[in-house]
Design a protein around this motif. Structure first.
Motif, PDB file in Angstrom:
ATOM      1  N   ASP A  86      75.391  -2.496  -9.559  1.00 59.61           N
ATOM      2  CA  ASP A  86      74.809  -3.094 -10.767  1.00 59.61           C
ATOM      3  C   ASP A  86      74.371  -2.035 -11.773  1.00 59.61           C
ATOM      4  O   ASP A  86      73.427  -2.238 -12.537  1.00 59.61           O
ATOM      5  CB  ASP A  86      73.620  -3.977 -10.395  1.00 59.61           C
ATOM      6  CG  ASP A  86      72.487  -3.186  -9.732  1.00 59.61           C
ATOM      7  OD1 ASP A  86      72.739  -2.024  -9.311  1.00 59.61           O
ATOM      8  OD2 ASP A  86      71.372  -3.719  -9.647  1.00 59.61           O
ATOM      9  N   TRP A  87      75.067  -0.887 -11.805  1.00 64.40           N
ATOM     10  CA  TRP A  87      74.634   0.216 -12.670  1.00 64.40           C
ATOM     11  C   TRP A  87      74.577  -0.188 -14.145  1.00 64.40           C
ATOM     12  O   TRP A  87      73.669   0.218 -14.871  1.00 64.40           O
ATOM     13  CB  TRP A  87      75.532   1.429 -12.485  1.00 64.40           C
ATOM     14  CG  TRP A  87      76.992   1.226 -12.791  1.00 64.40           C
ATOM     15  CD1 TRP A  87      77.978   0.929 -11.905  1.00 64.40           C
ATOM     16  CD2 TRP A  87      77.626   1.335 -14.074  1.00 64.40           C
ATOM     17  NE1 TRP A  87      79.195   0.830 -12.544  1.00 64.40           N
ATOM     18  CE2 TRP A  87      79.003   1.079 -13.878  1.00 64.40           C
ATOM     19  CE3 TRP A  87      77.173   1.606 -15.359  1.00 64.40           C
ATOM     20  CZ2 TRP A  87      79.922   1.090 -14.932  1.00 64.40           C
ATOM     21  CZ3 TRP A  87      78.090   1.626 -16.405  1.00 64.40           C
ATOM     22  CH2 TRP A  87      79.447   1.373 -16.199  1.00 64.40           C
ATOM     23  N   ALA A  88      75.524  -0.989 -14.607  1.00 66.84           N
ATOM     24  CA  ALA A  88      75.537  -1.380 -16.019  1.00 66.84           C
ATOM     25  C   ALA A  88      74.322  -2.243 -16.357  1.00 66.84           C
ATOM     26  O   ALA A  88      73.656  -2.038 -17.380  1.00 66.84           O
ATOM     27  CB  ALA A  88      76.830  -2.123 -16.346  1.00 66.84           C
ATOM     28  N   GLN A  89      74.019  -3.217 -15.491  1.00 66.19           N
ATOM     29  CA  GLN A  89      72.882  -4.104 -15.729  1.00 66.19           C
ATOM     30  C   GLN A  89      71.568  -3.318 -15.660  1.00 66.19           C
ATOM     31  O   GLN A  89      70.648  -3.558 -16.450  1.00 66.19           O
ATOM     32  CB  GLN A  89      72.866  -5.241 -14.716  1.00 66.19           C
ATOM     33  CG  GLN A  89      74.040  -6.205 -14.843  1.00 66.19           C
ATOM     34  CD  GLN A  89      75.266  -5.749 -14.063  1.00 66.19           C
ATOM     35  OE1 GLN A  89      75.382  -4.576 -13.685  1.00 66.19           O
ATOM     36  NE2 GLN A  89      76.186  -6.672 -13.829  1.00 66.19           N
ATOM     37  N   THR A  90      71.477  -2.383 -14.691  1.00 66.22           N
ATOM     38  CA  THR A  90      70.249  -1.597 -14.543  1.00 66.22           C
ATOM     39  C   THR A  90      70.010  -0.716 -15.758  1.00 66.22           C
ATOM     40  O   THR A  90      68.897  -0.652 -16.286  1.00 66.22           O
ATOM     41  CB  THR A  90      70.325  -0.728 -13.277  1.00 66.22           C
ATOM     42  OG1 THR A  90      70.505  -1.566 -12.132  1.00 66.22           O
ATOM     43  CG2 THR A  90      69.057   0.094 -13.108  1.00 66.22           C
ATOM     44  N   ALA A  91      71.058  -0.029 -16.221  1.00 67.92           N
ATOM     45  CA  ALA A  91      70.921   0.834 -17.395  1.00 67.92           C
ATOM     46  C   ALA A  91      70.535   0.021 -18.627  1.00 67.92           C
ATOM     47  O   ALA A  91      69.681   0.431 -19.425  1.00 67.92           O
ATOM     48  CB  ALA A  91      72.222   1.591 -17.644  1.00 67.92           C
ATOM     49  N   ASP A  92      71.142  -1.161 -18.783  1.00 70.62           N
ATOM     50  CA  ASP A  92      70.847  -1.997 -19.939  1.00 70.62           C
ATOM     51  C   ASP A  92      69.407  -2.508 -19.899  1.00 70.62           C
ATOM     52  O   ASP A  92      68.717  -2.550 -20.923  1.00 70.62           O
ATOM     53  CB  ASP A  92      71.823  -3.169 -19.991  1.00 70.62           C
ATOM     54  CG  ASP A  92      71.647  -4.026 -21.240  1.00 70.62           C
ATOM     55  OD1 ASP A  92      71.872  -3.510 -22.343  1.00 70.62           O
ATOM     56  OD2 ASP A  92      71.279  -5.214 -21.096  1.00 70.62           O
ATOM     57  N   ALA A  93      68.943  -2.891 -18.702  1.00 66.57           N
ATOM     58  CA  ALA A  93      67.572  -3.403 -18.572  1.00 66.57           C
ATOM     59  C   ALA A  93      66.551  -2.307 -18.884  1.00 66.57           C
ATOM     60  O   ALA A  93      65.551  -2.545 -19.578  1.00 66.57           O
ATOM     61  CB  ALA A  93      67.349  -3.945 -17.159  1.00 66.57           C
ATOM     62  N   LEU A  94      66.803  -1.086 -18.387  1.00 63.04           N
ATOM     63  CA  LEU A  94      65.899   0.029 -18.677  1.00 63.04           C
ATOM     64  C   LEU A  94      65.861   0.318 -20.180  1.00 63.04           C
ATOM     65  O   LEU A  94      64.798   0.545 -20.759  1.00 63.04           O
ATOM     66  CB  LEU A  94      66.345   1.281 -17.920  1.00 63.04           C
ATOM     67  CG  LEU A  94      66.112   1.295 -16.413  1.00 63.04           C
ATOM     68  CD1 LEU A  94      66.753   2.523 -15.782  1.00 63.04           C
ATOM     69  CD2 LEU A  94      64.614   1.270 -16.105  1.00 63.04           C
ATOM     70  N   TYR A  95      67.029   0.301 -20.787  1.00 65.15           N
ATOM     71  CA  TYR A  95      67.111   0.596 -22.225  1.00 65.15           C
ATOM     72  C   TYR A  95      66.370  -0.458 -23.041  1.00 65.15           C
ATOM     73  O   TYR A  95      65.601  -0.120 -23.960  1.00 65.15           O
ATOM     74  CB  TYR A  95      68.578   0.659 -22.645  1.00 65.15           C
ATOM     75  CG  TYR A  95      68.780   0.767 -24.138  1.00 65.15           C
ATOM     76  CD1 TYR A  95      68.535   1.957 -24.809  1.00 65.15           C
ATOM     77  CD2 TYR A  95      69.208  -0.339 -24.874  1.00 65.15           C
ATOM     78  CE1 TYR A  95      68.715   2.057 -26.184  1.00 65.15           C
ATOM     79  CE2 TYR A  95      69.395  -0.247 -26.247  1.00 65.15           C
ATOM     80  CZ  TYR A  95      69.152   0.951 -26.893  1.00 65.15           C
ATOM     81  OH  TYR A  95      69.330   1.039 -28.245  1.00 65.15           O
ATOM     82  N   ARG A  96      66.609  -1.733 -22.733  1.00 67.05           N
ATOM     83  CA  ARG A  96      65.969  -2.798 -23.510  1.00 67.05           C
ATOM     84  C   ARG A  96      64.446  -2.747 -23.383  1.00 67.05           C
ATOM     85  O   ARG A  96      63.717  -2.913 -24.369  1.00 67.05           O
ATOM     86  CB  ARG A  96      66.491  -4.162 -23.056  1.00 67.05           C
ATOM     87  CG  ARG A  96      67.942  -4.435 -23.476  1.00 67.05           C
ATOM     88  CD  ARG A  96      68.414  -5.799 -22.967  1.00 67.05           C
ATOM     89  NE  ARG A  96      69.779  -6.060 -23.365  1.00 67.05           N
ATOM     90  CZ  ARG A  96      70.143  -6.581 -24.537  1.00 67.05           C
ATOM     91  NH1 ARG A  96      69.198  -6.899 -25.427  1.00 67.05           N
ATOM     92  NH2 ARG A  96      71.403  -6.794 -24.822  1.00 67.05           N
ATOM     93  N   ALA A  97      63.964  -2.521 -22.173  1.00 72.42           N
ATOM     94  CA  ALA A  97      62.509  -2.458 -21.969  1.00 72.42           C
ATOM     95  C   ALA A  97      61.916  -1.262 -22.703  1.00 72.42           C
ATOM     96  O   ALA A  97      60.872  -1.372 -23.366  1.00 72.42           O
ATOM     97  CB  ALA A  97      62.197  -2.372 -20.475  1.00 72.42           C
ATOM     98  N   CYS A  98      62.583  -0.123 -22.601  1.00 71.20           N
ATOM     99  CA  CYS A  98      62.089   1.087 -23.270  1.00 71.20           C
ATOM    100  C   CYS A  98      62.165   0.946 -24.781  1.00 71.20           C
ATOM    101  O   CYS A  98      61.239   1.328 -25.506  1.00 71.20           O
ATOM    102  CB  CYS A  98      62.900   2.293 -22.794  1.00 71.20           C
ATOM    103  SG  CYS A  98      62.339   3.870 -23.486  1.00 71.20           S
ATOM    104  N   ARG A  99      63.266   0.398 -25.278  1.00 69.08           N
ATOM    105  CA  ARG A  99      63.420   0.206 -26.719  1.00 69.08           C
ATOM    106  C   ARG A  99      62.341  -0.722 -27.272  1.00 69.08           C
ATOM    107  O   ARG A  99      61.791  -0.485 -28.353  1.00 69.08           O
ATOM    108  CB  ARG A  99      64.804  -0.370 -27.019  1.00 69.08           C
ATOM    109  CG  ARG A  99      65.034  -0.817 -28.446  1.00 69.08           C
ATOM    110  CD  ARG A  99      64.976   0.321 -29.432  1.00 69.08           C
ATOM    111  NE  ARG A  99      66.166   1.142 -29.372  1.00 69.08           N
ATOM    112  CZ  ARG A  99      66.362   2.204 -30.160  1.00 69.08           C
ATOM    113  NH1 ARG A  99      65.432   2.567 -31.023  1.00 69.08           N
ATOM    114  NH2 ARG A  99      67.472   2.919 -30.061  1.00 69.08           N
ATOM    115  N   SER A 100      62.021  -1.777 -26.543  1.00 72.43           N
ATOM    116  CA  SER A 100      60.985  -2.709 -26.978  1.00 72.43           C
ATOM    117  C   SER A 100      59.628  -2.015 -27.076  1.00 72.43           C
ATOM    118  O   SER A 100      58.898  -2.179 -28.067  1.00 72.43           O
ATOM    119  CB  SER A 100      60.903  -3.893 -26.006  1.00 72.43           C
ATOM    120  OG  SER A 100      59.859  -4.762 -26.368  1.00 72.43           O
ATOM    121  N   LEU A 101      59.293  -1.218 -26.061  1.00 70.03           N
ATOM    122  CA  LEU A 101      58.021  -0.493 -26.073  1.00 70.03           C
ATOM    123  C   LEU A 101      57.984   0.527 -27.206  1.00 70.03           C
ATOM    124  O   LEU A 101      56.974   0.662 -27.913  1.00 70.03           O
ATOM    125  CB  LEU A 101      57.800   0.211 -24.730  1.00 70.03           C
ATOM    126  CG  LEU A 101      57.517  -0.696 -23.528  1.00 70.03           C
ATOM    127  CD1 LEU A 101      57.598   0.102 -22.231  1.00 70.03           C
ATOM    128  CD2 LEU A 101      56.145  -1.354 -23.665  1.00 70.03           C
TER     129      LEU A 101
END
Length: 315
Positions: A86-101
């Protein structure tokens, strides 16, 4: 500069073992070449695919953003690490959370900076007892806040001493600049604006809020305190996020960067069904070590085609 001897190799590897082969090739400085000697027709019409775009590019870019916001160095690629499914989903989730913060932090910082700049502008014009919003909306008079060189102010006093409409009211002196305001009847505003422009007057936009400068300044201070409290809370949330996800982000980046390196080697190969043919150069002194490293691979064949010499830099 001296010439270094390279062996020319052609490898045939099964799809199940191509990554293991690429790891060994990477270890021994293999330089891939596009296989121009293997005609496509020899593989029953299978097209030779080369130079394909890496599937890991977007995920790596997102993870670099996360690591940069976290203040973490970008780790080197690890060709031996296996990316999770699930590397693509994990990278995307980390990015979205970090971008929001990070977006929330940027917005709070911009609001705080706007308050600070508003306070500084108000301080330049002293304690005006009038309501600034009433001044801005005055039907008959326009007010211009700004500054001009001290020399221009002295010239204005000399040249326009008898003109009752050309008058500047100083409020703050800063070296060679004088801050203040002038008033112009609306029917003469264009003429007076032209005169002050010739005097190098530069206007400033001050906060268009209701109240005197003192009242607006106090409101700015209250807003700034609230924003600083919100920023402190956000920083705590960001610290907690990175404490939890920093290791995941670094490990995933290293694995994907390694996978991208292997992909780069595979992209030079010709594929026929479940087999890869890969051609390139390897330092001649590493050929024996490479063959030893490939022995555990059951479906790998290496053909040595001769040697060439290339110039390399010497220390």
């Amino acid at each position: 500069m001296k010439k270094r001897k390279f062996a020319v190799l052609r490898l045939l590897a099964g799809a199940a073992e191509i990554d293991a082969v690429c790891r060994a090739l990477q270890q021994y400085a293999f330089q891939p070449q596009f296989d121009s000697e293997t005609p496509t027709s020899a593989f029953l019409g299978t097209e030779k695919k080369s130079g394909d775009e890496s599937p890991y590019g977007t995920a790596l870019s997102h993870l670099r953003f996360v690591l940069d916001v976290a203040g973490e160095p970008v780790p080197p690629g690890d060709i031996y690490a296996e990316p999770p499914e699930d590397w693509a989903q994990t990278a995307d989730a980390l990015y979205r959370a970090c971008r929001s913060l990070q977006t929330e932090k940027t917005q709070l910082q911009e609001q705080a900076e706007a308050c600070v700049q508003g306070q500084k502008k108000l301080e330049l014009f002293g304690d005006l007892p009038v309501d600034l919003q009433d001044v801005a909306e005055c039907a008959f008079i326009r007010v211009r806040f700004g500054h001009m060189p001290a020399e221009s102010y002295r010239r204005m006093q000399a040249v326009y001493a008898d003109d009752p409409y050309v008058e500047f009211f100083p409020s703050f002196f800063d070296r060679d600049e004088i801050y203040g305001m002038y008033f112009a009847p609306r029917d003469q505003a264009e003429k007076i604006d032209t005169i002050f422009a010739a005097l190098l007057f530069e206007s400033l936009i001050i906060p268009s809020l209701s109240g005197s400068t003192a009242e607006i300044g106090a409101e700015f201070e209250r807003s700034l305190q609230i924003l600083e409290t919100e920023l402190a809370d956000l920083n705590r949330r960001m610290d907690a996020f990175f404490a939890k996800e920093r290791e995941t982000g670094s490990a995933l980046y290293a694995a994907l960067a390694g996978a991208e390196t292997l992909f780069g080697l595979r992209s030079h190969a010709t594929r026929c069904k479940d087999a890869y043919i890969l051609t390139g150069l390897i330092p001649a002194e590493h050929v024996s070590d490479l063959q030893t490293a490939l022995r555990p691979c059951k479906n790998v064949y290496v053909v040595k085609k001769g040697c060439v010499r290339q110039r390399v830099a010497t220390a």
